[in-house]
Design a protein around this motif. Structure first.
Motif, PDB file in Angstrom:
ATOM      1  N   HIS A 186       0.848  -1.190   0.000  1.00 48.53           N
ATOM      2  CA  HIS A 186       0.000   0.000   0.000  1.00 48.53           C
ATOM      3  C   HIS A 186       0.886   1.244   0.000  1.00 48.53           C
ATOM      4  N   GLY A 187       0.304   2.370  -0.405  1.00 56.42           N
ATOM      5  CA  GLY A 187       1.019   3.637  -0.472  1.00 56.42           C
ATOM      6  C   GLY A 187       0.143   4.659  -1.176  1.00 56.42           C
ATOM      7  N   TYR A 188       0.727   5.798  -1.562  1.00 52.49           N
ATOM      8  CA  TYR A 188      -0.028   6.770  -2.355  1.00 52.49           C
ATOM      9  C   TYR A 188       0.913   7.595  -3.224  1.00 52.49           C
ATOM     10  N   ASP A 189       0.372   8.027  -4.390  1.00 49.68           N
ATOM     11  CA  ASP A 189       1.152   8.807  -5.344  1.00 49.68           C
ATOM     12  C   ASP A 189       1.283  10.255  -4.899  1.00 49.68           C
ATOM     13  N   ARG A 190       2.165  10.987  -5.565  1.00 51.17           N
ATOM     14  CA  ARG A 190       2.409  12.388  -5.235  1.00 51.17           C
ATOM     15  C   ARG A 190       1.111  13.200  -5.325  1.00 51.17           C
ATOM     16  N   THR A 191       0.874  14.015  -4.330  1.00 54.29           N
ATOM     17  CA  THR A 191      -0.381  14.768  -4.226  1.00 54.29           C
ATOM     18  C   THR A 191      -0.266  16.149  -4.862  1.00 54.29           C
ATOM     19  N   SER A 192      -1.429  16.743  -5.132  1.00 50.15           N
ATOM     20  CA  SER A 192      -1.489  18.123  -5.631  1.00 50.15           C
ATOM     21  C   SER A 192      -2.647  18.848  -4.954  1.00 50.15           C
ATOM     22  N   PHE A 193      -2.639  18.845  -3.623  1.00 50.51           N
ATOM     23  CA  PHE A 193      -3.665  19.539  -2.862  1.00 50.51           C
ATOM     24  C   PHE A 193      -3.531  21.043  -3.073  1.00 50.51           C
ATOM     25  N   PRO A 194      -4.632  21.802  -2.917  1.00 50.36           N
ATOM     26  CA  PRO A 194      -4.538  23.259  -2.996  1.00 50.36           C
ATOM     27  C   PRO A 194      -3.608  23.808  -1.918  1.00 50.36           C
ATOM     28  N   GLU A 195      -3.074  24.982  -2.171  1.00 51.23           N
ATOM     29  CA  GLU A 195      -2.167  25.627  -1.220  1.00 51.23           C
ATOM     30  C   GLU A 195      -2.829  25.725   0.152  1.00 51.23           C
ATOM     31  N   GLY A 196      -2.081  25.301   1.176  1.00 55.81           N
ATOM     32  CA  GLY A 196      -2.587  25.386   2.542  1.00 55.81           C
ATOM     33  C   GLY A 196      -3.365  24.177   3.004  1.00 55.81           C
ATOM     34  N   GLN A 197      -3.650  23.232   2.104  1.00 49.82           N
ATOM     35  CA  GLN A 197      -4.336  22.008   2.490  1.00 49.82           C
ATOM     36  C   GLN A 197      -3.348  20.848   2.472  1.00 49.82           C
ATOM     37  N   HIS A 198      -3.578  19.882   3.376  1.00 46.97           N
ATOM     38  CA  HIS A 198      -2.670  18.748   3.501  1.00 46.97           C
ATOM     39  C   HIS A 198      -3.460  17.446   3.429  1.00 46.97           C
ATOM     40  N   ARG A 199      -2.771  16.392   2.999  1.00 43.39           N
ATOM     41  CA  ARG A 199      -3.353  15.043   3.087  1.00 43.39           C
ATOM     42  C   ARG A 199      -3.236  14.606   4.545  1.00 43.39           C
ATOM     43  N   THR A 200      -4.365  14.552   5.240  1.00 42.30           N
ATOM     44  CA  THR A 200      -4.348  14.387   6.689  1.00 42.30           C
ATOM     45  C   THR A 200      -5.110  13.138   7.103  1.00 42.30           C
ATOM     46  N   SER A 201      -4.514  12.378   8.004  1.00 35.34           N
ATOM     47  CA  SER A 201      -5.173  11.189   8.529  1.00 35.34           C
ATOM     48  C   SER A 201      -4.714  10.931   9.954  1.00 35.34           C
ATOM     49  N   ILE A 202      -5.492  10.124  10.649  1.00 33.25           N
ATOM     50  CA  ILE A 202      -5.078   9.580  11.944  1.00 33.25           C
ATOM     51  C   ILE A 202      -4.950   8.074  11.754  1.00 33.25           C
ATOM     52  N   ALA A 203      -3.750   7.578  11.998  1.00 30.16           N
ATOM     53  CA  ALA A 203      -3.454   6.166  11.748  1.00 30.16           C
ATOM     54  C   ALA A 203      -3.282   5.422  13.067  1.00 30.16           C
ATOM     55  N   GLY A 204      -3.927   4.286  13.164  1.00 29.52           N
ATOM     56  CA  GLY A 204      -3.746   3.388  14.300  1.00 29.52           C
ATOM     57  C   GLY A 204      -3.509   1.983  13.780  1.00 29.52           C
ATOM     58  N   TYR A 205      -3.023   1.112  14.658  1.00 26.65           N
ATOM     59  CA  TYR A 205      -2.692  -0.244  14.229  1.00 26.65           C
ATOM     60  C   TYR A 205      -3.224  -1.243  15.257  1.00 26.65           C
ATOM     61  N   ALA A 206      -3.749  -2.337  14.750  1.00 27.43           N
ATOM     62  CA  ALA A 206      -4.258  -3.390  15.617  1.00 27.43           C
ATOM     63  C   ALA A 206      -3.370  -4.625  15.494  1.00 27.43           C
ATOM     64  N   TYR A 207      -3.148  -5.277  16.613  1.00 30.25           N
ATOM     65  CA  TYR A 207      -2.234  -6.416  16.710  1.00 30.25           C
ATOM     66  C   TYR A 207      -2.975  -7.622  17.270  1.00 30.25           C
ATOM     67  N   MET A 208      -2.342  -8.768  17.146  1.00 26.99           N
ATOM     68  CA  MET A 208      -2.771  -9.962  17.853  1.00 26.99           C
ATOM     69  C   MET A 208      -1.539 -10.592  18.494  1.00 26.99           C
ATOM     70  N   ILE A 209      -1.769 -11.348  19.557  1.00 25.58           N
ATOM     71  CA  ILE A 209      -0.662 -11.994  20.274  1.00 25.58           C
ATOM     72  C   ILE A 209      -0.307 -13.311  19.597  1.00 25.58           C
ATOM     73  N   HIS A 210       0.986 -13.505  19.332  1.00 27.71           N
ATOM     74  CA  HIS A 210       1.482 -14.775  18.807  1.00 27.71           C
ATOM     75  C   HIS A 210       2.203 -15.542  19.912  1.00 27.71           C
ATOM     76  N   GLN A 211       1.848 -16.788  20.099  1.00 29.16           N
ATOM     77  CA  GLN A 211       2.522 -17.631  21.082  1.00 29.16           C
ATOM     78  C   GLN A 211       3.929 -18.009  20.633  1.00 29.16           C
ATOM     79  N   ARG A 212       4.144 -18.007  19.318  1.00 26.20           N
ATOM     80  CA  ARG A 212       5.483 -18.268  18.764  1.00 26.20           C
ATOM     81  C   ARG A 212       5.634 -17.436  17.495  1.00 26.20           C
ATOM     82  N   THR A 213       6.846 -17.108  17.173  1.00 23.98           N
ATOM     83  CA  THR A 213       7.133 -16.312  15.986  1.00 23.98           C
ATOM     84  C   THR A 213       6.916 -17.155  14.729  1.00 23.98           C
TER      85      THR A 213
END
Length: 256
Positions: A186-213
């Motif tokens: 995943h990713g994103y290409d180069r942006t062209s937002f209007p002056e003063g605007q930004h590509r904005t997000s709040i990112a979080g991550y969810a995990y699970m417990i592994h008993q072994r690698t």
């Protein structure tokens, strides 16, 4: 702030959408939060000045993991994202015993300023500070008010195994829940937002417990095209170089 009643009323539909999505499991939920509260939160969002350390594979990308104390609205959103109720929703739609990382390691507010981009990549798998936490889901809440397709910045997905691709728009108040695995580019290409605007997000991550690698621990795995040979060489060197640096000096992301 999160509209839990809506999520729970439609959880069966969301579960099917997530599990059956191509090129790999993902889900876009519009109107995750109460709209008036999220607009007020965005109005109080400061401009960020801590630049991402992905200097070669990203541009003009700024981040802040510790966002919960910026305002009471940020605290409310943080508490909702870390709540048992939201965790139960994530577990139901993904059919996995996941939980949200309350430290938002590597996440938090992400601001892509003028001309920002993020090369296609696969995320790190095991948490750098908790060796049995296996990263399972990306949670991306977009705050792009009045976003238009011509601004760019759409979230690009690609299955590394098959080459199948998809692009997802990033309008205001849309949450994208995405499986993260050893084949989920995943990713994103180069942006062209209007002056003063930004590509904005709040990112979080969810995990699970592994008993072994079950996999060899990795850092971010960058994937660039054959038309950028220097970047391709640096991508091959990135993982071993970061591992050596972390052993000698510790994780800069964790410190931030």
């Amino acid at each position: 702030m999160i509209r839990f009643d809506h999520l729970e009323a439609h959880k069966d539909d969301y579960r099917l959408q997530f599990l059956l999505a191509r090129p790999f499991p993902h889900l876009a939920i519009d109107g995750l939060c109460e709209d008036d509260k999220l607009h007020a939160l965005l109005a109080g969002l400061p401009e960020l000045h801590t630049k991402s350390r992905d200097y070669v594979f990203a541009a003009n990308k700024f981040e802040k993991s510790k966002f919960r104390d910026l305002s009471p609205l940020f605290t409310e959103l943080y508490n909702d994202l870390c709540s048992e109720r939201f965790g139960a929703f994530l577990q139901y739609i993904s059919n996995e015993p996941v939980f949200v990382d309350k430290a938002f390691h590597g996440g938090g507010i992400h601001q892509g300023k003028k001309g920002s981009f993020l090369d296609m990549h696969i995320d790190f798998n095991y948490h750098p500070l908790h060796s049995n936490w296996y990263r399972t889901l990306n949670l991306l809440l977009y705050l792009n008010n009045d976003w238009k397709e011509e601004y760019g910045g759409q979230l690009k997905l690609e299955d590394l195994r098959t080459g199948e691709k998809k692009s997802i728009g990033i309008p205001f108040n849309r949450l994208v829940i995405q499986l993260t695995n050893r084949y989920t580019l995943h990713g994103y290409d180069r942006t062209s937002f209007p002056e003063g605007q930004h590509r904005t997000s709040i990112a979080g991550y969810a995990y699970m417990i592994h008993q072994r690698t079950i996999e060899r621990p990795r850092t971010t795995d960058w994937h660039v095209g054959d038309d950028e040979p220097l970047k391709k060489l640096l991508a091959r060197l990135y993982d071993p170089a970061v591992k050596i640096k972390n052993k000698l000096f510790g994780s800069a992301t964790a410190k931030h």
